[in-house]
Every structure is written in structure tokens, then in C-alpha cells.
Write a protein that holds these residues in place. Structure first.
Motif, PDB file in Angstrom:
ATOM      1  N   LEU A 308      50.939 113.570  35.887  1.00  0.00           N
ATOM      2  CA  LEU A 308      51.426 112.685  34.614  1.00  0.00           C
ATOM      3  C   LEU A 308      50.784 111.291  34.685  1.00  0.00           C
ATOM      4  O   LEU A 308      51.685 110.419  35.160  1.00  0.00           O
ATOM      5  CB  LEU A 308      52.271 113.184  33.807  1.00  0.00           C
ATOM      6  N   TRP A 309      49.974 110.561  33.823  1.00  0.00           N
ATOM      7  CA  TRP A 309      49.801 109.442  34.212  1.00  0.00           C
ATOM      8  C   TRP A 309      49.957 109.393  32.341  1.00  0.00           C
ATOM      9  O   TRP A 309      49.551 109.381  31.693  1.00  0.00           O
ATOM     10  CB  TRP A 309      48.374 108.584  34.101  1.00  0.00           C
ATOM     11  N   GLN A 310      50.875 108.181  32.122  1.00  0.00           N
ATOM     12  CA  GLN A 310      51.316 108.134  30.300  1.00  0.00           C
ATOM     13  C   GLN A 310      51.207 106.959  29.942  1.00  0.00           C
ATOM     14  O   GLN A 310      51.737 105.770  31.140  1.00  0.00           O
ATOM     15  CB  GLN A 310      52.933 108.600  29.759  1.00  0.00           C
ATOM     16  N   ASN A 311      50.693 106.247  28.784  1.00  0.00           N
ATOM     17  CA  ASN A 311      50.860 105.134  28.827  1.00  0.00           C
ATOM     18  C   ASN A 311      51.451 104.256  27.267  1.00  0.00           C
ATOM     19  O   ASN A 311      50.883 105.081  26.356  1.00  0.00           O
ATOM     20  CB  ASN A 311      49.421 104.227  28.736  1.00  0.00           C
ATOM     21  N   LEU A 325      46.903 111.613  30.026  1.00  0.00           N
ATOM     22  CA  LEU A 325      46.272 112.762  31.203  1.00  0.00           C
ATOM     23  C   LEU A 325      47.411 112.894  32.235  1.00  0.00           C
ATOM     24  O   LEU A 325      47.775 112.817  33.418  1.00  0.00           O
ATOM     25  CB  LEU A 325      45.745 111.702  32.148  1.00  0.00           C
ATOM     26  N   GLU A 326      47.029 114.544  32.155  1.00  0.00           N
ATOM     27  CA  GLU A 326      48.009 115.470  32.633  1.00  0.00           C
ATOM     28  C   GLU A 326      46.809 116.495  33.438  1.00  0.00           C
ATOM     29  O   GLU A 326      46.719 116.901  32.850  1.00  0.00           O
ATOM     30  CB  GLU A 326      48.981 116.065  31.592  1.00  0.00           C
ATOM     31  N   LEU A 327      47.845 116.685  34.563  1.00  0.00           N
ATOM     32  CA  LEU A 327      46.906 117.410  35.603  1.00  0.00           C
ATOM     33  C   LEU A 327      48.153 118.723  35.703  1.00  0.00           C
ATOM     34  O   LEU A 327      49.377 117.977  36.080  1.00  0.00           O
ATOM     35  CB  LEU A 327      46.101 117.183  36.661  1.00  0.00           C
ATOM     36  N   LEU A 328      47.601 119.941  35.618  1.00  0.00           N
ATOM     37  CA  LEU A 328      48.199 121.404  36.565  1.00  0.00           C
ATOM     38  C   LEU A 328      47.626 121.707  37.326  1.00  0.00           C
ATOM     39  O   LEU A 328      46.349 122.501  36.896  1.00  0.00           O
ATOM     40  CB  LEU A 328      48.560 122.359  35.294  1.00  0.00           C
ATOM     41  N   HIS A 329      48.044 122.130  38.514  1.00  0.00           N
ATOM     42  CA  HIS A 329      47.846 123.844  39.026  1.00  0.00           C
ATOM     43  C   HIS A 329      48.894 124.264  39.512  1.00  0.00           C
ATOM     44  O   HIS A 329      49.787 124.169  40.553  1.00  0.00           O
ATOM     45  CB  HIS A 329      47.845 122.846  40.745  1.00  0.00           C
ATOM     46  N   GLU A 330      48.534 125.382  38.899  1.00  0.00           N
ATOM     47  CA  GLU A 330      48.696 127.199  39.463  1.00  0.00           C
ATOM     48  C   GLU A 330      48.947 127.707  40.126  1.00  0.00           C
ATOM     49  O   GLU A 330      47.667 128.163  39.862  1.00  0.00           O
ATOM     50  CB  GLU A 330      49.242 127.722  38.188  1.00  0.00           C
ATOM     51  N   GLU A 331      49.677 128.561  41.117  1.00  0.00           N
ATOM     52  CA  GLU A 331      49.089 129.226  42.172  1.00  0.00           C
ATOM     53  C   GLU A 331      50.422 131.081  42.287  1.00  0.00           C
ATOM     54  O   GLU A 331      51.398 130.341  41.344  1.00  0.00           O
ATOM     55  CB  GLU A 331      49.384 128.699  43.701  1.00  0.00           C
TER      56      GLU A 331
END
Length: 607
Positions: A308-311, A325-331
Motif C-alpha cells: 500500500l502506498w498512501q498519500n 495505490l494498493e496491490l494484493l496477491h492471493e494464493e
């Protein structure tokens, strides 16, 4: 349930002449409702903040026990400690509430829910509960709201503390905590163990006691860099075993090994005076292995990695813009076959918070792009108006969604039942009105809401003995919540009443296992070195099935607690839960805890 309404009404019309002039505090900081640090008074959303001191005072032995009956919260149990506990936040299902640990999404990606019963209270510094949709900030699954758990943090100096409790069902609860540091660097380390012989989980089944063991640790370290810049690391790990009953086999012995772990690192810094930014990296592991007669039969493992990048950009004294901007990877992996075992989600979000004289505004938008089910947009707008400094009205509208789970999308059964990769997310539209009062004698609030949820996913029989999930159901949940916090003649009083109408829109029947009436009242008072407290929880009837033919009666629980400080370092405590040994069910044929006794001793030097 007329006594519930009468009691709540009586609480709300207390006059100031009968109440001491000590005001209830509204300056408690929360970050979950807006992703920024705001006081409860500034936050337009319905927020509940549970601090470490409140957790210790409650003497609760589990997270579900701690939050049961709070405004908008209904908990069902399938046995004693460690057994499955389902959360219905504002009438939504367990997989429609997002659970976070230090900002990191946790839970099972195959089931879609979080095992709240395995999250150890000894490791928790504070809990923030936000009622109502928050998908515009957090994305999928925040339909009913968000429960955010924060691990324990360090402090200046060096402090060692610990506690030991013993009680009914041969329950042992042990913890040790070491916290310390300097002005710039702080750390915390906590170790805990919870063991209980338990109770028989399921009636008319294997008549044994179903025990539970939970070994946990949490650790954190933070370092203040130059200026307002800060780096922090956190971990919470909970691992153990739970015995349970299988409703389809009354002769076998069943148990489950579990692991819940969240690791995160956060860097906050200030590139310029009006711009604060933060980077959050983390991973969650949710693992379980099922055994029958000491032989492993299945296992399910989830791993989530999140960035997560928050401003936060100040546009003036009373205006704040947040972009992230948020990135999520699930397995997922384990003994079950899936057509796909991983997926990625990318999201952008934007929020504006502003105050203009008597008007407050919060508005947000988010776009999620998921490789499994495509793009989805959500938003919210909330308007607050202060008629006077003591009276505020709030109106809001928000959309939310729940993502299909890996089971929903990709499950492959050898007997023909399979997931459906064409599923769409469940969609929610929530409307809410609120009135809040802030008086010298205390604070009260009244909120009414309606949440319409479409495209609900249900497993449908598509051929003889073959099932597949489809978007076929709709729900409408209407509710009314009232809260009161005050101080009367030396007593601290906190009460909430939730009235709920959770309906299946197609059948007009009540959604299963939801109570339509919940009242909780907490009363505490200190007498010198001794503190006494009482919690009363009353719940109305519920139905165990969608056809509303299996009615479960309402019930009332009375819990007593007391603690006495022996000196500046030692504290002795005791409690009696379910004082009148009420027999009740929240899930048909599953036992619940009867009367319980606990005593504990804590070494907790005053700061």
C-alpha cells in the motif's frame, strides 16, 4: 422484546440533573474509518474503539466474547472456546466483514471468512470497529464493515508485565509482556498460551469434551527517523489445535491444527509540510489441517501479500485529500484442487475530507481491478451538519462489494460439483441517517440504515447431486442502532440497542441465525483500589434455517467482574460469566458455555 425498547428509551432520556458533570471523552483517535488519524468526534462513520485497558477490564477470554452484543454486532457460537464463531455485523455474513491486523487483510481466501476465535486478546493493543460499508477505502468484503486489530507497541523505559488466569473447564490463560525503548526506538514482545479442556460442542454426538489450545506471540519495533519520519515492524502469530464434532459422524475423533500470522512493515515520512506519505508491506498466512482419528484428511492454506502506498495532502486547515495505490496477491493450496490457485488485485482510491463551518463532508472513490472477476468501482459520500456544538445530523450513501472466494470460482470436486469462474461480485448499496448528541453528562447516538445486497452467491443444484455457485439471491437489511455513554453518580455506563430486520428479498423471510434484537449494557465503578463491573447481554429470537421453521429462543446473559489492586504492581481479578447458567443456542444443536468462574493474578506496574 418490549423490555429492551423500554430500557433503551430510559437510558436515552436520562436528565442532566441525575448525572455527574464529568463528560465522556470523544477524543479517542481512530484511523480505520478514513485511513487517517481522526478523533471519534471528527469521524462521521459509526466507530467503536476498544483500548488495551478496556480489554483488561473486561477479563474477556476471546475476541468474540469481547465484542458480542456491541452496537450492530451479533455473534453465534458452535461450541465453547476455539469453536467456530460467526460474526454478523449489521446483519451481513461473516465473509462480508473485512478483518485487518495492523493494516493487513487476513483470513481464508478459500472460505472468505476470518477465524476470529483464534485471534488472541493477549496480543492486542486496540481494536477499531467501523460499522457500515468501507469498500471505497478497502475494496472487497467491507460490506458490513471493518474490524481492525492493532498489536501491542513499545514504550519508553523498560516494563515487564504478565498474568495468569485459571477457571472453569480447566482453562489456563498465561501471558508475559516485555516493552521498552528510548525516545526514538521502542519495542514490545508478548508471549501467551491459552488452554482449555472445553465443553462438548455438539449435542447428541460424540459425548466428549472438545478442547482448544492457542500458543501466540506478537512483536513490534519502531524507530523515529529524522523529523516526523518513522519505520515500524510488527508480527502476530497464533498457532494451536481445536477438537470439534462432526455432525455426520458421531463416533470419530476430529481436530484441526490452525495457524494465523500477519507480518507488516510500515514507513511514514513527510516529503513537504502539507504532504504525508506512507508505504506498507505485509503478508498474511491462514493455514489449517483437519484430522480424523489422528490421521490428516485435508488441509487449506492461504497466503496474501499486500503493498500500500498512501498519500495525505493537506489543502488547508480543514481540508484533506487522500490518494492511494494498493496491490494484493492471493494464493491458495492444500488438499483441494482448484482450477486457478492465485489471483492479483490492483486498486486506486481517492478520498476528500472537509469542514466548512457547521458542515462536514467525506467522499471517496475506489476502483479495483481483479484478474479473476474484472473491475469494480465503489464510492461513498457522507454529510454531517452541526445544528449546535452538542447536536449533529449525518446522512450517507455508500456502495460495496464482496469478491467471490476461490471455492466459489475454482473449486473442483471429484463428484461433479465445481466452482463457477463466471461469477460476479456481490454488490451492496447502503443508505444511512444518524443523529448524535454530545452533552456534558455523556454522549448518545441514533442511526438508521438500509443495506440492499444483490447478486448474492449461493450454491445451486444444477444437476442431480451436482452443485455450482450462482448469483441468484438478494437481501435487504434494515436496522436501527442506539448508543449511550455516560457517568452517573460515580458509575460508568455504556449501553447499546440494535433493532434489525434482515430479509431475503425473494422470500421475505429472516436471514438465518440473525437475531433481530440485541441489547448490551456495561456498568463499572471504582471504589478506591477495587473496581466492580457488570455486563448484561439480551438477544431476541433467531432462525436456524432459511425457511424460518427452526426457531431458536432469545436469551439473556449476566456477567460479573471485579479486580483489586494489591499494590502498585500486583492486581487480582475474578469474574463470573453467565451468572444464572442460562441454557441457550445460537446455532441449532450446538452447546454454548454455561456458568463460568475465573480468577487471575497480574503483575502490571503502574507507569
Amino acid at each position: 422484546m418490549k423490555p429492551l425498547v423500554a430500557l433503551a428509551s430510559g437510558c436515552l432520556v436520562l436528565t442532566s440533573s441525575a448525572i455527574a458533570t464529568e463528560p465522556a471523552s470523544l477524543d479517542e483517535i481512530n484511523v480505520t474509518a478514513t485511513r487517517t488519524a481522526r478523533t471519534v468526534d471528527e469521524t462521521l462513520a459509526p466507530v467503536e474503539v476498544i483500548t488495551r485497558s478496556t480489554i483488561e477490564r473486561s477479563q474477556a477470554k476471546s475476541l468474540p466474547q469481547l465484542i458480542a452484543g456491541l452496537a450492530g454486532i451479533d455473534i453465534t457460537h458452535q461450541g465453547g472456546y476455539g469453536q467456530v464463531s460467526s460474526l454478523f455485523l449489521r446483519g451481513t455474513s461473516s465473509n462480508q466483514t473485512l478483518v485487518l491486523i495492523d493494516g493487513i487483510r487476513i483470513g481464508s481466501a478459500s472460505l472468505g471468512s476470518t477465524s476470529l476465535q483464534t485471534l488472541p486478546l493477549n496480543q492486542i493493543e486496540r481494536i477499531e470497529i467501523v460499522r457500515g460499508p468501507r469498500s471505497s477505502l478497502y475494496g472487497a468484503d467491507a460490506v458490513g464493515g471493518v474490524i481492525h486489530v492493532f498489536t501491542r507497541q513499545g514504550e519508553s523505559g523498560l516494563k515487564l508485565s504478565g498474568s495468569a488466569a485459571y477457571g472453569s473447564h480447566n482453562t489456563r490463560d498465561l501471558s508475559a509482556n516485555l516493552a521498552g525503548g528510548s525516545k526514538a526506538t521502542r519495542f514490545n514482545l508478548n508471549l501467551a498460551q491459552f488452554n482449555t479442556d472445553g465443553i462438548d460442542a455438539l449435542k447428541n454426538n460424540n459425548p466428549d469434551k472438545d478442547g482448544h489450545t492457542n500458543n501466540s506471540l506478537s512483536a513490534s519495533v519502531s524507530h523515529q527517523l529524522e523529523g516526523d519520519n518513522k519505520l515500524s515492524l510488527q508480527i502476530l502469530r497464533s498457532q494451536g489445535n481445536t477438537e470439534y464434532d462432526n455432525p455426520f459422524d458421531a463416533t470419530g475423533d476430529y481436530d484441526e491444527d490452525f495457524l494465523q500470522q500477519a507480518i507488516s512493515a510500515k514507513l511514514t515520512f513527510t516529503p513537504m509540510q502539507s504532504w504525508d506519505t506512507s508505504l506498507l508491506l505485509g503478508e498474511n498466512r491462514d493455514e489449517s489441517a483437519q484430522h480424523t482419528n489422528d490421521r490428516e484428511t485435508s488441509d487449506f492454506n492461504t497466503r496474501r501479500r499486500q503493498a500500500l502506498w498512501q498519500n495525505d495532502i493537506s489543502l488547508g486547515d480543514d481540508h484533506l485529500l487522500t490518494a492511494g495505490l494498493e496491490l494484493l496477491h492471493e494464493e491458495v493450496d492444500g488438499s483441494t484442487d482448484y482450477a486457478e490457485d492465485s489471483r492479483d488485485n490492483k486498486a486506486l482510491f481517492l478520498q476528500y475530507l472537509g469542514d466548512l463551518n457547521a458542515i462536514s463532508l467525506a467522499a471517496g472513490l475506489r476502483r479495483d481491478d481483479n484478474e479473476a472477476f474484472g473491475s469494480h468501482n465503489t464510492g461513498n459520500i457522507t454529510l454531517g451538519y452541526d445544528f449546535t456544538p452538542a447536536l449533529r445530523a449525518i446522512a450517507s450513501y455508500a456502495t460495496a462489494f464482496r469478491a467471490p472466494t476461490f471455492n466459489d470460482l475454482y473449486y473442483q470436486s471429484p463428484w461433479g460439483s465445481n466452482g463457477n469462474p463466471d461469477l460476479a461480485p456481490e454488490k451492496s448499496r447502503n443508505k444511512e441517517l444518524g443523529l448524535l448528541g454530545r452533552q456534558s453528562w455523556g454522549n448518545w447516538e441514533l442511526r438508521a440504515f438500509q443495506n440492499d445486497i444483490d447478486e448474492l452467491i449461493q450454491w445451486v443444484e444444477v444437476a442431480p447431486f451436482e452443485w455450482q455457485p450462482q448469483n441468484v439471491a438478494e437481501a435487504r437489511i434494515r436496522g436501527l442502532e442506539t448508543k449511550l455513554d455516560t457517568h452517573i453518580a460515580g458509575w460508568d455506563l455504556s449501553g447499546s440497542l440494535t433493532l434489525l430486520d434482515p430479509k431475503d428479498k425473494q422470500t421475505d423471510l429472516i436471514l438465518l441465525r440473525r437475531s433481530q434484537r440485541t441489547l448490551r449494557l456495561d456498568i463499572d465503578r471504582r471504589f478506591g483500589a477495587t473496581e466492580l463491573g457488570l455486563s448484561l447481554i439480551l438477544q431476541g429470537r433467531r432462525y436456524n434455517d432459511a425457511a424460518n421453521t427452526q426457531k431458536l429462543a432469545g436469551y439473556g446473559l449476566t456477567n460479573l467482574r471485579a479486580n483489586h489492586r494489591l499494590d502498585s504492581s500486583w492486581l487480582i481479578s475474578g469474574q463470573i460469566n453467565n451468572l444464572f447458567d442460562k441454557k441457550y443456542e445460537t446455532a441449532k444443536d450446538y452447546n454454548t458455555l454455561g456458568r463460568e468462574f475465573f480468577i487471575s493474578i497480574a503483575y502490571a506496574p503502574k507507569s
